[in-house]
Design a protein around this motif. Sequence first.
Motif, PDB file in Angstrom:
ATOM      1  N   HIS A   1      36.096  61.804  10.355  1.00  0.00           N
ATOM      2  CA  HIS A   1      35.366  60.537  10.467  1.00  0.00           C
ATOM      3  C   HIS A   1      34.268  60.754  11.505  1.00  0.00           C
ATOM      4  O   HIS A   1      34.555  60.960  12.688  1.00  0.00           O
ATOM      5  CB  HIS A   1      36.314  59.422  10.907  1.00  0.00           C
ATOM      6  CG  HIS A   1      35.689  58.061  10.853  1.00  0.00           C
ATOM      7  ND1 HIS A   1      35.664  57.299   9.704  1.00  0.00           N
ATOM      8  CD2 HIS A   1      35.059  57.326  11.807  1.00  0.00           C
ATOM      9  CE1 HIS A   1      35.052  56.146   9.959  1.00  0.00           C
ATOM     10  NE2 HIS A   1      34.670  56.137  11.220  1.00  0.00           N
ATOM     11  N   VAL A   2      33.034  60.709  11.055  1.00  0.00           N
ATOM     12  CA  VAL A   2      31.902  61.079  11.917  1.00  0.00           C
ATOM     13  C   VAL A   2      30.844  59.989  11.857  1.00  0.00           C
ATOM     14  O   VAL A   2      30.482  59.514  10.775  1.00  0.00           O
ATOM     15  CB  VAL A   2      31.308  62.433  11.480  1.00  0.00           C
ATOM     16  CG1 VAL A   2      30.126  62.810  12.368  1.00  0.00           C
ATOM     17  CG2 VAL A   2      32.380  63.525  11.507  1.00  0.00           C
ATOM     18  N   ILE A   3      30.358  59.602  13.037  1.00  0.00           N
ATOM     19  CA  ILE A   3      29.317  58.581  13.139  1.00  0.00           C
ATOM     20  C   ILE A   3      28.026  59.234  13.627  1.00  0.00           C
ATOM     21  O   ILE A   3      28.013  59.903  14.670  1.00  0.00           O
ATOM     22  CB  ILE A   3      29.724  57.462  14.112  1.00  0.00           C
ATOM     23  CG1 ILE A   3      31.042  56.813  13.658  1.00  0.00           C
ATOM     24  CG2 ILE A   3      28.624  56.399  14.204  1.00  0.00           C
ATOM     25  CD1 ILE A   3      31.604  55.833  14.665  1.00  0.00           C
ATOM     26  N   LEU A   4      26.962  59.040  12.874  1.00  0.00           N
ATOM     27  CA  LEU A   4      25.628  59.471  13.295  1.00  0.00           C
ATOM     28  C   LEU A   4      24.957  58.253  13.928  1.00  0.00           C
ATOM     29  O   LEU A   4      24.797  57.213  13.282  1.00  0.00           O
ATOM     30  CB  LEU A   4      24.810  59.978  12.110  1.00  0.00           C
ATOM     31  CG  LEU A   4      25.480  61.004  11.179  1.00  0.00           C
ATOM     32  CD1 LEU A   4      24.474  61.525  10.158  1.00  0.00           C
ATOM     33  CD2 LEU A   4      26.102  62.146  11.952  1.00  0.00           C
ATOM     34  N   ASP A   5      24.581  58.398  15.191  1.00  0.00           N
ATOM     35  CA  ASP A   5      24.054  57.272  15.971  1.00  0.00           C
ATOM     36  C   ASP A   5      22.521  57.263  15.934  1.00  0.00           C
ATOM     37  O   ASP A   5      21.880  58.242  16.347  1.00  0.00           O
ATOM     38  CB  ASP A   5      24.506  57.388  17.430  1.00  0.00           C
ATOM     39  CG  ASP A   5      26.026  57.505  17.552  1.00  0.00           C
ATOM     40  OD1 ASP A   5      26.719  56.675  16.954  1.00  0.00           O
ATOM     41  OD2 ASP A   5      26.488  58.439  18.233  1.00  0.00           O
ATOM     42  N   TYR A   6      21.966  56.163  15.440  1.00  0.00           N
ATOM     43  CA  TYR A   6      20.523  55.920  15.453  1.00  0.00           C
ATOM     44  C   TYR A   6      20.267  54.660  16.294  1.00  0.00           C
ATOM     45  O   TYR A   6      21.183  53.858  16.505  1.00  0.00           O
ATOM     46  CB  TYR A   6      19.997  55.718  14.027  1.00  0.00           C
ATOM     47  CG  TYR A   6      20.127  56.928  13.129  1.00  0.00           C
ATOM     48  CD1 TYR A   6      19.056  57.788  12.924  1.00  0.00           C
ATOM     49  CD2 TYR A   6      21.324  57.210  12.471  1.00  0.00           C
ATOM     50  CE1 TYR A   6      19.161  58.893  12.086  1.00  0.00           C
ATOM     51  CE2 TYR A   6      21.448  58.309  11.635  1.00  0.00           C
ATOM     52  CZ  TYR A   6      20.360  59.141  11.448  1.00  0.00           C
ATOM     53  OH  TYR A   6      20.479  60.252  10.616  1.00  0.00           O
ATOM     54  N   PRO A   7      19.041  54.441  16.750  1.00  0.00           N
ATOM     55  CA  PRO A   7      18.784  53.300  17.634  1.00  0.00           C
ATOM     56  C   PRO A   7      19.229  51.952  17.068  1.00  0.00           C
ATOM     57  O   PRO A   7      19.797  51.137  17.783  1.00  0.00           O
ATOM     58  CB  PRO A   7      17.262  53.361  17.840  1.00  0.00           C
ATOM     59  CG  PRO A   7      16.928  54.811  17.690  1.00  0.00           C
ATOM     60  CD  PRO A   7      17.851  55.319  16.631  1.00  0.00           C
ATOM     61  N   HIS A   8      18.962  51.710  15.788  1.00  0.00           N
ATOM     62  CA  HIS A   8      19.316  50.409  15.199  1.00  0.00           C
ATOM     63  C   HIS A   8      20.109  50.610  13.905  1.00  0.00           C
ATOM     64  O   HIS A   8      20.016  49.788  12.981  1.00  0.00           O
ATOM     65  CB  HIS A   8      18.061  49.582  14.929  1.00  0.00           C
ATOM     66  CG  HIS A   8      17.228  49.345  16.153  1.00  0.00           C
ATOM     67  ND1 HIS A   8      17.626  48.488  17.162  1.00  0.00           N
ATOM     68  CD2 HIS A   8      16.047  49.883  16.549  1.00  0.00           C
ATOM     69  CE1 HIS A   8      16.709  48.486  18.111  1.00  0.00           C
ATOM     70  NE2 HIS A   8      15.741  49.328  17.774  1.00  0.00           N
TER      71      HIS A   8
ATOM     72  N   GLY B   1      16.554  60.934   8.655  1.00  0.00           N
ATOM     73  CA  GLY B   1      16.143  61.886   9.672  1.00  0.00           C
ATOM     74  C   GLY B   1      17.269  62.205  10.633  1.00  0.00           C
ATOM     75  O   GLY B   1      18.443  61.926  10.385  1.00  0.00           O
ATOM     76  N   LEU B   2      16.916  62.809  11.766  1.00  0.00           N
ATOM     77  CA  LEU B   2      17.908  63.262  12.731  1.00  0.00           C
ATOM     78  C   LEU B   2      18.475  62.096  13.541  1.00  0.00           C
ATOM     79  O   LEU B   2      17.723  61.237  14.003  1.00  0.00           O
ATOM     80  CB  LEU B   2      17.292  64.265  13.699  1.00  0.00           C
ATOM     81  CG  LEU B   2      16.778  65.585  13.107  1.00  0.00           C
ATOM     82  CD1 LEU B   2      16.056  66.383  14.190  1.00  0.00           C
ATOM     83  CD2 LEU B   2      17.918  66.398  12.508  1.00  0.00           C
ATOM     84  N   PRO B   3      19.789  62.071  13.764  1.00  0.00           N
ATOM     85  CA  PRO B   3      20.370  61.060  14.648  1.00  0.00           C
ATOM     86  C   PRO B   3      20.158  61.427  16.108  1.00  0.00           C
ATOM     87  O   PRO B   3      19.858  62.580  16.441  1.00  0.00           O
ATOM     88  CB  PRO B   3      21.855  61.104  14.281  1.00  0.00           C
ATOM     89  CG  PRO B   3      22.086  62.530  13.900  1.00  0.00           C
ATOM     90  CD  PRO B   3      20.817  62.971  13.201  1.00  0.00           C
ATOM     91  N   ASP B   4      20.357  60.441  16.975  1.00  0.00           N
ATOM     92  CA  ASP B   4      20.276  60.709  18.410  1.00  0.00           C
ATOM     93  C   ASP B   4      21.502  61.458  18.900  1.00  0.00           C
ATOM     94  O   ASP B   4      21.395  62.423  19.658  1.00  0.00           O
ATOM     95  CB  ASP B   4      20.128  59.399  19.184  1.00  0.00           C
ATOM     96  CG  ASP B   4      18.806  58.706  18.909  1.00  0.00           C
ATOM     97  OD1 ASP B   4      17.855  59.400  18.503  1.00  0.00           O
ATOM     98  OD2 ASP B   4      18.730  57.484  19.090  1.00  0.00           O
TER      99      ASP B   4
END
Length: 355
Positions: free
Chosen positions: A215-222, A192-195
């Motif tokens: 270099h890309v980081i998709l940030d999720y809660p955990h 799903g969508l990252p924060d």
Amino acid sequence: MAVEGDVVRVGLIGYGFVGKTFHAPMIVATPGLDLAAVASSRADDVHADHPDVDVVDTETLLARDDLDLVVIASPNDTHRPLAEAALTSGHHVVVDKPFMVSLEDARAVVAAAARHERIVSVFQNRRWDSDFLGVRQVIDDGLIGDVAHFESHIDRFRPTPRDRWRENPGPGAGLWFDLGPHMIDQALVLFGLPDTVTADFGYLRPGSQTEDWAHVILDYPHRRVIVHGSLLVAGAHTRFVVHGTQGSVVKRGSDLQEARLKDGVAPGSPGWGDDPDDLILYDADGASSTMPTPPGDQLQYYRLLQRAIALGDPNPVPPHQALGVMAVIEAAVTSARTGRRTELALTADERALWS
């Protein structure tokens, strides 16, 4: 304009590498699709591959009322005007990735499709790559527990920049718009969508005019999802690395369908999607085992699209998913420019469709 029986008549705009190598062979190989016309200046190339297909200019193709579907495989900055023109003339539309060059353009095309009650879809063929299907199976079956770290690489070795639109400055050019949409789409299908998004782009090859490293980081809660692409990787490729609460999985080799298409192998031929490179699983004690990689089948995209148009089945890549990928692409561009974590510029209604 009506679909006669289950046959969907298709017009293809563009017969460069993408149109010739991916779209035309897959359209021809899909039951219920009929490649009727190609808009291209390369008539000899088209007729060498497809002798019975009409070769016309773009304006003529868009004006034809005997076509049900228009597939756009032209340079990225032409996607919006061509898609809007095709929708206005009553055609369903497939756009090669990236969907558009901005989220604003993407919203405009989605709105046009809704106004004209037509399907608009994005050719996210790598949802049906063997490597991705294998990793997805491991995750879905709970073999490594809850995913904490997901890493996706698409790398090439092209040490000398080329004089072509993909590598020259302009809207939608550069590695991120070329390889990023594949990796983002796969990540969003899984999680799903990252924060937020955190990105860094580089110009590493001498003479590069557009980014050739991302270099890309998709940030999720955990969870952290890394998508990475480079044009200076000659070896030591690893397509996926995934770490979970109960173990890890590694997929080294990439799906082979693109290579087979380049070699002229017809989609759906015997052994078409086979992948001899096994998945490697590590348990909580670090012991390793292997698991066969399931076959890939990028033809599934066009099979599902044909059913969506002819039978009213679901769109294989619906508009809200196209907008989500564009939002991540755009957030990464902003993050790389500012050096900051960046939220997705989606509305509450657009986000709600993902739930």
